[in-house]
Design an enzyme around this catalytic site. Structure first.
Site, mmCIF file in Angstrom:
data_model
loop_
_atom_site.group_PDB
_atom_site.id
_atom_site.type_symbol
_atom_site.label_atom_id
_atom_site.label_comp_id
_atom_site.label_asym_id
_atom_site.label_seq_id
_atom_site.Cartn_x
_atom_site.Cartn_y
_atom_site.Cartn_z
ATOM 1 N N THR A 108 31.796 38.586 51.437
ATOM 2 C CA THR A 108 30.771 39.684 50.334
ATOM 3 C C THR A 108 32.536 40.180 49.596
ATOM 4 O O THR A 108 32.261 41.148 48.723
ATOM 5 C CB THR A 108 30.047 41.290 50.968
ATOM 6 O OG1 THR A 108 29.305 40.495 51.204
ATOM 7 C CG2 THR A 108 29.742 41.694 49.569
ATOM 8 N N HIS A 109 33.428 39.221 49.797
ATOM 9 C CA HIS A 109 34.620 40.028 49.020
ATOM 10 C C HIS A 109 34.825 39.371 47.715
ATOM 11 O O HIS A 109 35.327 38.206 47.376
ATOM 12 C CB HIS A 109 35.673 39.379 49.984
ATOM 13 C CG HIS A 109 35.401 40.326 51.579
ATOM 14 N ND1 HIS A 109 36.057 40.270 52.364
ATOM 15 C CD2 HIS A 109 34.620 41.144 51.594
ATOM 16 C CE1 HIS A 109 36.106 40.790 53.606
ATOM 17 N NE2 HIS A 109 34.685 41.054 52.496
ATOM 18 N N ILE A 110 33.468 39.651 46.571
ATOM 19 C CA ILE A 110 34.014 38.888 45.915
ATOM 20 C C ILE A 110 34.381 40.183 44.452
ATOM 21 O O ILE A 110 34.635 40.918 44.398
ATOM 22 C CB ILE A 110 32.812 38.554 44.833
ATOM 23 C CG1 ILE A 110 31.782 39.513 44.564
ATOM 24 C CG2 ILE A 110 32.459 37.276 45.310
ATOM 25 C CD1 ILE A 110 30.860 39.461 43.856
#
Length: 585
Positions: free
Chosen positions: A515-517
């Site tokens: 989920t690391h955008i």
């Protein structure tokens, strides 16, 4: 449309950053209103047994995530393609409800490399201008690690982080990360238990000359009381961490550590079930004047005026609100002009499963961060002179869950169903472990966010359009790091080593990766190349601020929460100065 009474500070989004900013401001008596589109999870089935451990409801069916039937994104890989809606997003998981994604995160907590905020300058100094490709718009943040360090220290104490320091005041310490940026003090709690998978990994790394260390985590290794008097219980290693709320209150999360305290402060207010549709903008005065809101329970639309507005929503939402409200110039990759939507970055991931007949790993015993890690091949911790790419990744042995639906590892060649598949699960469930890489993703001129010209959400707004793929730099980096990971795998002594689960191109939104955008509302030193200043103040609206991973100009090989927390706490202090003397910080 009705207009409600003006507030001093209005924050859009009720997640981690909003809570940290509100903590700083309300401590000084500043009036703060938080607008959150979701509800309150603290009294629901997601927070108490037995329902908390419903893997189907919370993990598979994404019960704590954004409602994809109301708001989704469109995706294409090149700017000359037509984007189509993502009907069910699996590749990353925005949260919904008070606390946001900070409630269902795993708890990994990193300080990025000391040179990360000056990454472009660092590479120019070490390798020269020719090392940075023309289509890689790296840029410095305009802030230094030294300026953020006190806020890192405060954030770690507020969230009761468990870990082993590797560098205090420039002195390297055994057992920690030798590449760690210098810290002013140790972690507030001892590291989590090292599991069998971590011991196997550590031994293999030592054979190769690498330094493995336990992951720093916002999973509480013991009972803990933070500086605000908020309490954490001890982690039970229950295996229901990522995608779940912690029923034991042992995970550092906004729902546990921030919002209960804030609700007791007279100057704090939160409005749940409030969908923010856009911002009102006075272009001539360079001010954001109000927030356009929809009450999801009554259907009432209204405007909420404020002296200061802060966008503290998820990466995609921050960018959508600016584009939809026409604040700032949209990025155009063809003309290479504009800034809003620029430098959208993801992360590079890969993994491999290992199988041991005579070792017991018991995968059901896990926290969200029970992993051992090496940092030798992350970012620029190794020489890139002749490699043809920039960036890198952490390599780790991780054990997060052994849940019955998704927690299944079987050797290559196992049938997909039937008696043989069942037998393989029985044989290997307790006897397997996984290695993985979590890699950087540097900006590319062709990776960006924009408004989709065709598709709209349930509120009539254009969907955010992702134009993204893993480009040449990331593919080369993934190949190099995968080879390093497989070398470690071969030294672990497994009876069976699975095939590499490598980088998938073109980018596939059906596969969970991280989920690391980051990016879209990036920070920088000039309006020419950034949306917000180093103080997170919008260049085109002096009373509008943006915080979150959307302000990162690149993505590192760590998760983004550490710098995100530090920047949010710093912004809380900056806003106090701004309110005393409004203008450019």
């Amino acid at each position: 449309m009705k207009t409600r009474a003006s507030k001093t500070v209005v924050i859009v989004g009720g997640g981690l950053t909003a809570g940290l900013i509100a903590r700083q401001l309300t401590a000084k008596g500043v009036e703060v209103l938080v607008l959150e589109r979701g509800g309150d999870h603290s009294k629901g089935p997601e927070s108490s047994l037995p329902n908390q451990r419903d893997e189907l409801r919370w993990s598979v069916r994404q019960g704590l995530m954004q409602d994809w039937s109301r708001e989704t994104y469109t995706l294409r890989h090149q700017h000359n393609q037509t984007a189509l809606p993502v009907r069910w997003m699996e590749s990353f998981l925005p949260g919904q409800g008070l606390g946001g994604a900070g409630n269902h995160w795993n708890g990994h907590l990193w300080r990025w490399a000391e040179y990360d905020p000056q990454l472009r300058s660092h590479y120019l100094h070490r390798y020269g201008k020719q090392a940075i490709p023309a289509d890689m718009p790296l840029q410095d943040w305009g802030v230094t690690y030294a300026q953020l360090e006190p806020y890192h220290d405060l954030f770690e104490k507020l969230f009761g982080v468990s870990g082993q320091a590797g560098n205090i005041g420039g002195k390297k310490l055994p057992g920690g990360n030798p590449f760690e940026a210098p810290r002013s003090g140790p972690y507030p709690q001892a590291p989590l238990q090292v599991l069998e998978s971590g011991l196997v990994f550590k031994q293999a790394c030592e054979q190769l000359g690498y330094h493995a260390f336990p992951q720093a985590a916002a999973n509480s290794s013991g009972a803990y009381t933070n500086p605000d008097g908020q309490k954490l219980g001890q982690c039970q290693y229950c295996g229901h961490c990522e995608r779940f709320i912690c029923e034991a209150n042992a995970k550092g999360s906004p729902q546990v550590l921030l919002y209960p305290m804030l609700r007791e402060r007279k100057s704090f207010e939160v409005r749940l079930n409030t969908q923010v549709l856009g911002l009102r903008y006075d272009a001539a005065g360079k001010r954001a004047t109000a927030v356009h809101c929809l009450d999801l329970l009554t259907g009432e639309e209204y405007e909420q005026p404020a002296e200061v507005i802060v966008l503290a929503a998820f990466t995609m939402s921050n960018t959508q609100l600016l584009l939809h409200s026409k604040i700032g110039k949209p990025y155009d990759p063809v003309s290479n002009t504009g800034v809003v939507g620029k430098n959208f970055c993801y992360q590079v991931n890969a993994g491999v499963d290992l199988f041991f007949k005579d070792k017991w790993f018991n995968p059901f015993l896990a926290s969200g961060s029970t992993q051992m890690v090496i940092d030798e091949f992350n970012n620029d911790n190794f020489d890139h002179s002749s490699l043809g790419f920039l960036g890198g990744a952490t390599i780790q042995a991780y054990q997060f869950s052994g849940r019955p639906i998704k927690g299944r590892r079987v050797p290559d060649g196992t049938p997909r169903w039937g008696t043989a598949w069942k037998q393989a699960n029985a044989d290997w469930y307790a006897h397997s472990m996984t290695l993985g890489i979590e890699g950087s993703c540097y900006p590319h001129r062709g990776n960006y966010l924009s408004l989709d010209p065709t598709y709209r959400d349930a509120y009539g707004r254009p969907l955010i359009r992702m134009t993204f793929d893993f480009r040449d730099n990331e593919q080369k980096m993934a190949a190099f790091l995968s080879n390093k990971m497989m070398e470690i795998a071969r030294h672990c002594g497994a009876d069976k080593v699975g095939s590499l689960q490598g980088l998938v191109t073109p980018f596939d939104s059906r596969l969970y990766q991280t989920t690391h955008i980051v990016g879209g509302t990036i920070m920088g030193e000039t309006p020419h190349d950034s949306v917000v200043s180093p103080h997170l103040q919008h260049w085109d609206a002096h009373n509008l601020f943006v915080v979150g991973a959307s302000v990162y100009p690149h993505n590192s090989g760590y998760n983004p929460t550490g710098p995100l927390g530090a920047l949010a706490l710093r912004l809380g202090d900056d806003l106090q100065r701004y309110l005393q003397r409004p203008g450019r910080l």
